[in-house]
Enzyme design. Structure first.
Site, PDB file in Angstrom:
ATOM      1  N   LYS A  95       0.813  -1.200  -0.032  1.00 24.82           N
ATOM      2  CA  LYS A  95       0.078   0.043   0.050  1.00 24.82           C
ATOM      3  C   LYS A  95       0.991   1.126  -0.110  1.00 24.82           C
ATOM      4  CE  LYS A  95      -3.842   1.941   2.707  1.00 24.82           C
ATOM      5  NZ  LYS A  95      -4.465   1.621   4.121  1.00 24.82           N
ATOM      6  N   SER A 170      -9.319   2.759   3.643  1.00 20.72           N
ATOM      7  CA  SER A 170      -8.401   3.202   2.794  1.00 20.72           C
ATOM      8  C   SER A 170      -7.546   2.475   2.034  1.00 20.72           C
ATOM      9  CB  SER A 170      -7.511   4.089   3.514  1.00 20.72           C
ATOM     10  OG  SER A 170      -6.452   3.121   4.203  1.00 20.72           O
ATOM     11  N   SER A 194      -9.514   0.641   7.930  1.00 19.62           N
ATOM     12  CA  SER A 194      -8.982   0.477   6.546  1.00 19.62           C
ATOM     13  C   SER A 194      -8.614  -0.836   5.988  1.00 19.62           C
ATOM     14  CB  SER A 194      -8.043   1.549   6.455  1.00 19.62           C
ATOM     15  OG  SER A 194      -8.292   2.809   6.587  1.00 19.62           O
TER      16      SER A 194
END
Length: 483
Positions: A95, A170, A194
């Site tokens: 990520k 997220s 997230s």
């Protein structure tokens, strides 16, 4: 709203080296010599290219044949330390809020020009020890503040089950790639939901570990209340279990019970409490309530006890968490030049700016906010007396269409919508307890997944995984390639 017949589903499954393997299965095939690690990386890169034009999930690519694009980092079958790891040769992504040496870290923001990281983040070293091959970095909303991966002036990350809808946030880019079959697993992290939110939106397994279960990154250690945990999103329970076991082999927190490799359900019968509405009083929608009720009935059929429960947290919890959330945006805006010399907080998106202004108006409340948030663990622990786990929705309503939670929505409207959506997950971040999002057996009328969440006491990942294995075995999770 699109009908079932009109929806656009995107997946990359095909007859290649990756086949329909999960990460555990692919690593086993590589160990047996049936698939080569380089072949797996090449085919995964081709899968990513096949879906990226519609999903927009990747921030930066690395060349699996050698050098990271424009950065000079070799991307082989994991670091040498992980060459024989549980996921040796398995392609994956990191990520883009976490440093991977040689690739830029952009945090999903247009407020600065990212620079190539000079070293791996501590968690990345732990992840690499499992033997994974990193193919690049996935997109996230600006600084991970939003529960959807959308932007001002850029394409959103789209849900592969229906591209008119959000992939969550997220860790939306990671979830979109895994759900579409481009890679078996991908890195995710969770500061308010997230990992679990995009897992719920995309029909995946997403476990937020206990605080301290995996290596903490430097940013987390600097927070007055560490709410962030790293992990993965996966399509199978055994991949998540194998990840945690591999992470523990690299480093184990002596303050938590040893986990080891969990390989299936337990014979132990559990007492599980369930709730349909959030502890803060937000009501869930019909499809979400039905998914929780259906899961509770399945647990009863499997021999467990499922009974309604209430969690009495401070009624100021939502406002306090919003203030803390705003503080994080304020800190980013204040210290942004550490990210890049051209950082300009005026270029942060509408959600980030709104959160920052919220904090500026309420900063005097900070000591009380921190004190009350830290006390949440007492009320949460009381709710678990006599219970092994708590079952709830992941989100208060089903996955929203693209645009509903976008950062260009006026802030007052946007934050009201977010708080009415993300009403269950933040408590576990504040308390530090583990929780897992699992795909429910049912889906929405649009064919989108619905997630349910189990939460446990600190260190109870084994129990969470055992229940997850039992539910997966009873009714295997829906597969996007069968739609």
């Amino acid at each position: 709203m699109t009908t079932f017949e009109e929806r656009t589903t995107v997946h990359a499954f095909r007859d290649d080296a990756l086949g329909e393997y999960d990460a555990v299965g692919l690593a086993a095939a590589i160990r047996r010599g049936e698939v080569g690690a380089a072949e797996a990386a090449r085919d995964a890169a081709e899968r990513v290219r096949a879906v990226e034009g519609r999903l927009h999930a990747v921030q930066v690519h690395a060349d699996p044949a050698g050098r990271a694009t424009g950065a000079g980092r070799v991307a082989g079958a994991g670091d040498v330390a992980g060459a024989g790891g549980a996921f040796a040769g398995v392609p994956t992504f990191v990520k883009d809020n976490t440093d991977y040496r040689g690739l830029p870290t952009g945090h999903g923001s247009a407020a600065f020009t990212p620079r190539a990281a000079r070293r791996d983040a501590p968690f990345v070293r732990q992840f690499l020890s499992s033997g994974v091959t990193v193919l690049g970095k996935t997109r996230l909303p600006e600084f991970g503040f939003s529960p959807t991966t959308e932007y001002e002036g850029a394409e959103p990350v789209r849900n592969p089950w229906n591209t008119d809808y959000s992939a969550g946030g997220s860790s939306g880019g990671s979830a979109a790639l895994v759900a579409a079959g481009a890679v078996p697993i991908a890195h995710a992290n969770d500061g308010g939901g997230s990992i679990r939110i995009p897992a719920a939106c995309c029909g995946l397994v997403g476990l937020k570990p206990t605080r301290g279960r995996v290596v903490a990154n430097a940013q987390s250690r600097q927070l007055p209340l560490d709410i962030v945990s790293d992990g993965i999103v996966s399509r199978s329970v055994r991949d998540t279990a194998a990840f945690l076991a591999a992470a523990e082999r690299y480093w184990r927190n002596p303050k938590l019970p040893a986990l080891g490799l969990v390989e299936g359900p337990s014979e132990r019968r559990l007492r599980i409490g369930y709730l349909l509405d959030s502890p803060s009083g937000v009501h869930s929608d019909t499809a979400t309530r039905a998914a929780v009720a259906e899961t509770a009935a399945t647990l009863e059929r499997l021999g467990h006890t499922a009974e309604p429960v209430e969690i009495a947290i401070d009624p100021r919890f939502t406002d306090d968490f919003l203030t803390y959330w705003g503080m994080l945006s304020f800190l980013v805006g204040t210290a942004g030049r550490t990210l890049g010399p051209d950082f300009d907080r005026r270029r942060m998106d509408g959600l980030s700016r709104g959160l920052r202004e919220t904090y500026r108006e309420n900063w005097l409340r900070t000591p009380g906010v921190l004190r009350r948030l830290k006390r949440t663990r007492e009320a949460y622990a009381a709710a678990f007396r006599g219970l092994d786990l708590v079952l709830s929705p992941v989100l208060a309503h089903t996955t929203p269409p693209i645009g509903r939670l976008g950062p260009d929505v006026p802030y007052a409207t946007l934050i009201e919508r977010i708080l009415a959506y993300v009403a269950f997950t933040p408590v576990d971040n504040v308390v530090g307890t583990p929780s897992i999002s699992l795909p429910a057996a049912s889906a929405t009328l649009d064919g989108l997944p619905v997630g349910v969440m189990f939460a446990g006491r600190p260190g109870s990942e084994r129990t969470l995984l055992e229940v997850a294995f039992a539910l997966e075995a009873d009714r295997p999770f829906r597969r996007i390639q069968d739609v």
